[in-house]
Each structure stands twice: as structure tokens, then as C-alpha cells.
Design an enzyme around this catalytic site. Structure first.
Site, PDB file in Angstrom:
ATOM      1  N   ASP A  10      39.995-116.870 -29.124  1.00 59.03           N
ATOM      2  CA  ASP A  10      39.790-115.513 -28.613  1.00 59.03           C
ATOM      3  C   ASP A  10      38.748-114.784 -29.443  1.00 59.03           C
ATOM      4  O   ASP A  10      38.327-115.269 -30.499  1.00 59.03           O
ATOM      5  CB  ASP A  10      41.128-114.743 -28.622  1.00 59.03           C
ATOM      6  CG  ASP A  10      41.864-114.849 -29.954  1.00 59.03           C
ATOM      7  OD1 ASP A  10      41.966-115.969 -30.475  1.00 59.03           O
ATOM      8  OD2 ASP A  10      42.323-113.811 -30.479  1.00 59.03           O
ATOM      9  N   ASP A  64      46.825-122.301 -34.583  1.00 58.88           N
ATOM     10  CA  ASP A  64      45.892-121.231 -34.258  1.00 58.88           C
ATOM     11  C   ASP A  64      44.513-121.862 -34.162  1.00 58.88           C
ATOM     12  O   ASP A  64      44.299-123.008 -34.566  1.00 58.88           O
ATOM     13  CB  ASP A  64      45.964-120.118 -35.324  1.00 58.88           C
ATOM     14  CG  ASP A  64      45.411-118.791 -34.795  1.00 58.88           C
ATOM     15  OD1 ASP A  64      44.823-118.782 -33.697  1.00 58.88           O
ATOM     16  OD2 ASP A  64      45.564-117.763 -35.498  1.00 58.88           O
TER      17      ASP A  64
HETATM   18  N1  GUN Z   1      45.773-114.353 -36.346  1.00 54.60           N
HETATM   19  C1  GUN Z   1      45.925-113.050 -36.632  1.00 54.60           C
HETATM   20  N2  GUN Z   1      45.353-112.291 -35.669  1.00 54.60           N
HETATM   21  C2  GUN Z   1      44.855-113.118 -34.747  1.00 54.60           C
HETATM   22  C3  GUN Z   1      44.161-112.912 -33.514  1.00 54.60           C
HETATM   23  O1  GUN Z   1      43.889-111.797 -33.073  1.00 54.60           O
HETATM   24  N3  GUN Z   1      43.806-114.049 -32.836  1.00 54.60           N
HETATM   25  C4  GUN Z   1      44.107-115.305 -33.287  1.00 54.60           C
HETATM   26  N4  GUN Z   1      43.745-116.352 -32.563  1.00 54.60           N
HETATM   27  N5  GUN Z   1      44.751-115.497 -34.439  1.00 54.60           N
HETATM   28  C5  GUN Z   1      45.123-114.424 -35.163  1.00 54.60           C
END
Ligand code: GUN
Length: 601
Positions: A118, A83
Site C-alpha cells: 500500500d 507485511d
Molecule cells: N505497518 C504499520 N503501518 C502500516 C501501513 O500503513 N501499511 C503497512 N503495509 N504496514 C504498516
């Protein structure tokens, strides 16, 4: 993605080396509770997720990741997703990383699937703020795709609780060329049990995005929600719940969460209870306990995924989701929200399933398969006499009442006694028999002819019965069951009636008849010449060779495979509906039964 097995939108696919639906446990590189290699060897975890922002922020970790690469650093040879830090930045407010730098960094450390940075949208955000977040996210996405290199990149869909903005986000992101999509901005909804809103976020995403791409639900930690998400076509989950709950001495179970101190008789099996009894766990020191509970929680989460996969395999995902939805009123509310979309979901629904339709409550009658039955019955001529009968309706009858039978699904002509789900269904009440004296009866021979024609009209569309079965019709029955097996017309084997679901499998002679009866594109899958050559001799159709298809085709339908000039080349059974056939570039989409050059007498 390669589609392997499906039950409606719920699907088992292969993506890289991972079988989906899959759970990616969250690994915090600063605080590893269960080492990734153990996840792989002991828990059969095929994919995990970690956070590139956390690694990037910590100089030591950053340097190590850049030097060793992420797989070596975490000692994990499976698929790794990272992420981007959106959530951390949103929650803690720091904005120290540039959106391109974090994508570059993910690529440099050898992530398999990276994520764009994002802009998070909250349920309390105003529309304008949400719209702006979506647009910035899309702009960042466009730039990020350019520098992703060989790394797969996930585009995150935002939109808060606004249906139209969820679709707007999906439309913008769809054009950018991502390899993978994630539904974001749902953590605050999940935390507040707003499952109905999460369901709508998923539906609006799935309505727009390419069906051949994996879809991840970001932060849907609790296994309780997995069945509903998979029913809507979610392929990946990530979860930190297994550690978060362990830290608070809480245990995850498929039916909810329990505090360690409240448990006397653990309600589900877990390997952890094999090694320690519950009182022993209660007495452990904090660190030991956290580790054991994290193991239990991970095991339970993975177990839920397995149960879901088995339900897909058995063709009972609707029933499974419906039963699970009863574990929390908010889940039931979310399931009811899903049922509002039954018409859209019907497009993905298989013609029949391995398992019978099991009634679990009033909601069952709103499943897509029931919607389809009612819709198709509208095109079948009705009879004024409505009676009650016990199944099987006409077994052992020599003369058969020309009636419509009252069923829990509505009134069904007696000829459709064997079709799915009319025959293959279980309800919690007794059937009764009430055929008045004096109803008109017809001979078994006459009934059989009416029956095959009506099934064909129901299955393929009005007029199919007459087209298939005009001429000298010979019905061959099973010696054991007395049921219709094969239909021969003018000496040609046209179709076989399947005992399992009461529908026809077409032979090439039947396909020829329907091909001349129905206009182009009805019942057709149009394939490229490269493919036609192989299908002609009985080889299966692969999705990448499909040029077009009838939008009314459903998974499990009988289909006419034709070339660009509408020459019939083969007949088979679909695995996909039209949009899927046009988007998937891997895997089979029609299992060919017979090609025009492989047909047997
Ligand atoms: N982890 C939990 N929700 C989100 C999200 O909306 N975007 C991202 N990039 N990671 C997340």
C-alpha cells in the site's frame, strides 16, 4: 471468521486456528529476541507477523525462505502474516520492490496472510496526496488479488486523518475481494498520542467494510490502546513494542510504561519477576536484560488481550475500556470520541449483558445501552407523577403506586423495574424513597398485567404487549422469589420472563401472535428453504442461510424465523444484527428455542 461471543462490536471470533482478538508479535528475521517456537510453547502465541520485504532484501534469508518455506524457517506452526514493506519504504525511502513481485514472493514463501504494498499516508499530507495514495493502493490491490493464489491477502486502508477519505478508501477496497483488512497509516498518530484520530480511522473503516472480515490495526503496539480498539471491533494487532521498549530498558504495563531504573515494586505480576527480582534485572548485561524485558513486555501485552477477552465474555467491555481510558488523558479523549458514535454502536449492542451496568464516571451515561434505553422509553407512555424509590421498587408491595420513577438513566415507568440496565446497575450514590401520600395505587394483579404488556412494548415495539397478552391471561410466579416466570394466554404458554435481565423469552405460541401482529419484516429473520426444514424441528440458524432480516434486530433479540413466504418456522434468540447475518458465511446467528414442529406444550 466465526463469531463466538460478543459485547457490542467487541467480539471473540475464530479465524483459522486463532481465537481473536489476537496479538501478533512482530518477528524480525534478522534479529530474533524470543524464538517463535518459544512464543508458541511458552506464551501460547497463535499468530505472528514478520516482514516479507526484510526477507526479500536479504539474499540469504530470501533463498532460505524460498527453499524451506516461512513456517520452517521461523520454526512456527501457527498462523503467519507478512507485511509488505510499505512502512520500511515509506520511512527509509527505498523503492526497490515491485508491488506484484512482493505479493508473489509472499505467496511463494508460504505465508498464511500476505499484505499488499500500500501507499502510506501521513497526518501532515494534503488531502489530494492522501486521495492519490488511496487510489494507487486500490489499483495495486486489484492487481494483487489476481495473483494471490491460495494465500489470504490483506487490503490496507489508508486515509490519514480525513474521515471522508478513510471511508473512500474502505469503499474502494471493499469491492476488491480481500480476505482481511488492515487499518494503516496510524503509527505516526499513535506515536503522538493522537488516539482520537486513530479511533476515527477505525470507526470510518468499520462503518463500511464487511463485518464478517477480520480487521487488523497496523502498528498499535502499546497495550494501553487495545481496549478502545477492541471496543470498536478490531480483531488483530501486531506489536514490535515488546522488543523496542525492551531495547530502551522500558517495561510495558497495562496502565502505561515504566523505565527499569524507576521501578522499585513492580506493580503487576509477570513470570519474569518470578525468576528474577527487579534489582537482579537491573544488574544484567544488556543482552540478557533485553531478552528478559522483551519477555516481560510480551507477557504484559498478551495479558492485556486476555483481560479484554474476559471482559467481552463477561459483557463488560464498555466498562473495562472506560476504566482503562482513564490511564491517559488522550485515551479519555479518544473514548469520548467513541461516545459521539453511540447511535451507530447501538446497532451492535446486546439487549442485555451478563454483568450489571457499572457507573465509572459521567461518560458511562453516554454508552450505547443508555442511548437505547432513552430512545425506547420515548415510545412508552409516561405518567405525570415522578417519585424516587429504592430498588427493588415493588417487592413486597400489595398495592403499587402508578408512577414514574426517577433514575440516573432518566424517568422510568415503575412497570419496567426489572429490565436491563435499570435493575442491573450500580451507581456511587444512595437511592432515596420519596412517594408522596395520596398517589393513585393499583392492585398487584392489575400491575402485573400492565407490567408484562409494557415490557413487551419496550422489548418488541409498541403494540406487542396487546398482541401477546390478549385473552385469558394467567401469570405463573416463582415460588421462591415471587417474580413473574411464565405467561399463559388462552391455555398456551406464550412467553417466559427472564430473571437475569427482565426481558421475555418467546415460546412458539408467542411468536405466532407477534407474527400475525407485526408486518413483514419486523422481528423476522428470513431463511432459505434448506434451513427452514431444520429450524422447524428446533435446529439453530446458520448465517449462510439467511436471506434477509429486520434491520432493527439487535444481538440477543427474540426473533421470528420465517421462510421466503413469511411462514413462521421457529423462534429463537439472535447473536448478530442484520448486516452481520447477511455477511457471515460461517457459524450460528440465531439460537433456536423452539421450532413449529418441536414445540412442547
Ligand atoms: N505497518 C504499520 N503501518 C502500516 C501501513 O500503513 N501499511 C503497512 N503495509 N504496514 C504498516
Amino acid at each position: 471468521m466465526e463469531l463466538k461471543t460478543r459485547d457490542g462490536l467487541a467480539r471473540i471470533c475464530k479465524f483459522k486456528n486463532v481465537e481473536t482478538p489476537a496479538l501478533m508479535p512482530v518477528v524480525n528475521p534478522n534479529l530474533i529476541i524470543i524464538p517463535p517456537e518459544e512464543m508458541q510453547s511458552k506464551f501460547n502465541v497463535e499468530a505472528l507477523i514478520t516482514n516479507s520485504y526484510i526477507i526479500w532484501k536479504n539474499r540469504k534469508l530470501r533463498e532460505r525462505a524460498l527453499k524451506e518455506g516461512l513456517h520452517r524457517m521461523l520454526n512456527f506452526s501457527g498462523l503467519i502474516m507478512t507485511d509488505s514493506g510499505t512502512f520500511q519504504q515509506h520511512v527509509y525511502g527505498d523503492v526497490e520492490v515491485n508491488y506484484l513481485d512482493i505479493v508473489n514472493f509472499q505467496r511463494e514463501i508460504g505465508t498464511d496472510i500476505g499484505t499488499i504494498l500500500d501507499v502510506f499516508t501521513e497526518p501532515y499530507h494534503e488531502r489530494e496526496e492522501v486521495k492519490r495514495a488511496i487510489e494507487i493502493t486500490a489499483e495495486r490491490g486489484k492487481e494483487s488479488v489476481k495473483i494471490k493464489g491460495d494465500m489470504l491477502l490483506a487490503g490496507v486502508l489508508q486515509g490519514s486523518i480525513y474521515d471522508d477519505l478513510r471511508r473512500y478508501s474502505a469503499r474502494l477496497m471493499e469491492r476488491i475481494g480481500f480476505d482481511y483488512f488492515a487499518v494503516g497509516g496510524v503509527v505516526p498518530l499513535m506515536e503522538n498520542y493522537r488516539y482520537g484520530d486513530v479511533v476515527r480511522a477505525i470507526i470510518n473503516a468499520k462503518k463500511i467494510i464487511d463485518p464478517s472480515k477480520p480487521v487488523h490495526l497496523f502498528g498499535a503496539g502499546h497495550p494501553m490502546f487495545f481496549p478502545l480498539a477492541v471496543l470498536l471491533g478490531i480483531d488483530f494487532f501486531d506489536s514490535a513494542a515488546y522488543v523496542k521498549y525492551a531495547r530502551d530498558d522500558r517495561l510495558l504495563f497495562p496502565d502505561g510504561t515504566r523505565h527499569l531504573k524507576d521501578i522499585k515494586y513492580p506493580p503487576f505480576f509477570s513470570p519474569v519477576f518470578d525468576r528474577h527480582d527487579i534489582d537482579e534485572i537491573k544488574k544484567m548485561n544488556k543482552r540478557e536484560r533485553e531478552r528478559v524485558l522483551a519477555e516481560h513486555n510480551l507477557y504484559m501485552s498478551l495479558e492485556e488481550i486476555k483481560r479484554i477477552k474476559e471482559a467481552i465474555h463477561e459483557g463488560r467491555i464498555w466498562e473495562y475500556a472506560e476504566i482503562r481510558a482513564r490511564e491517559h488523558p488522550r485515551l479519555l479523549e479518544a473514548y469520548r470520541e467513541i461516545l459521539k458514535h453511540r447511535r451507530w454502536l447501538e446497532k451492535y449492542e446486546n439487549i442485555s449483558k451478563k454483568s450489571a451496568f457499572f457507573y465509572t464516571g459521567a461518560e458511562s451515561m453516554k454508552r450505547s445501552i443508555v442511548y437505547r434505553l432513552k430512545k425506547r422509553l420515548k415510545n412508552i407512555p409516561d405518567r405525570p407523577v415522578v417519585v424516587e424509590m429504592k430498588r427493588p421498587w415493588t417487592a413486597n408491595l400489595e398495592s403499587i403506586p402508578a408512577v414514574t420513577v426517577k433514575t440516573p438513566f432518566g424517568n422510568v415507568p415503575i412497570e419496567l423495574e426489572d429490565i436491563y440496565p435499570v435493575a442491573q446497575s450500580e451507581f456511587p450514590w444512595e437511592e432515596t424513597e420519596n412517594v408522596p401520600d395520596g398517589v393513585k395505587k393499583i392492585t398487584r394483579e392489575e400491575f402485573d398485567i400492565r407490567k408484562i404488556k409494557m415490557i413487551a412494548d419496550y422489548q418488541f415495539g409498541p403494540g406487542a404487549g396487546a398482541a401477546l397478552f390478549s385473552g385469558a391471561v394467567k401469570i405463573v410466579k416463582s415460588k421462591n422469589t415471587g417474580k413473574i416466570r411464565n405467561v399463559i394466554v388462552d391455555g398456551e404458554h406464550v412467553a417466559s420472563l427472564r430473571a437475569e435481565d427482565g426481558f421475555f423469552s418467546l415460546r412458539i405460541a408467542g411468536a405466532r401472535r407477534l407474527h400475525s401482529h407485526f408486518e413483514f419484516k419486523k422481528m423476522r429473520v428470513v431463511v432459505s428453504d434448506d434451513s427452514a426444514e431444520f429450524n422447524r424441528v428446533g435446529k439453530n440458524v446458520f448465517a449462510k442461510f439467511v436471506l434477509d432480516a429486520d434491520p432493527d434486530l439487535r444481538p440477543g433479540d427474540e426473533v421470528l424465523i420465517v421462510d421466503k413466504q413469511d411462514n413462521l418456522v421457529a423462534v429463537g434468540k439472535t447473536l448478530m444484527q442484520r448486516e452481520e447475518m447477511l455477511h457471515f458465511s460461517k457459524g450460528m446467528c440465531v439460537k433456536v428455542r423452539e421450532g413449529i414442529e418441536s414445540s412442547k406444550p
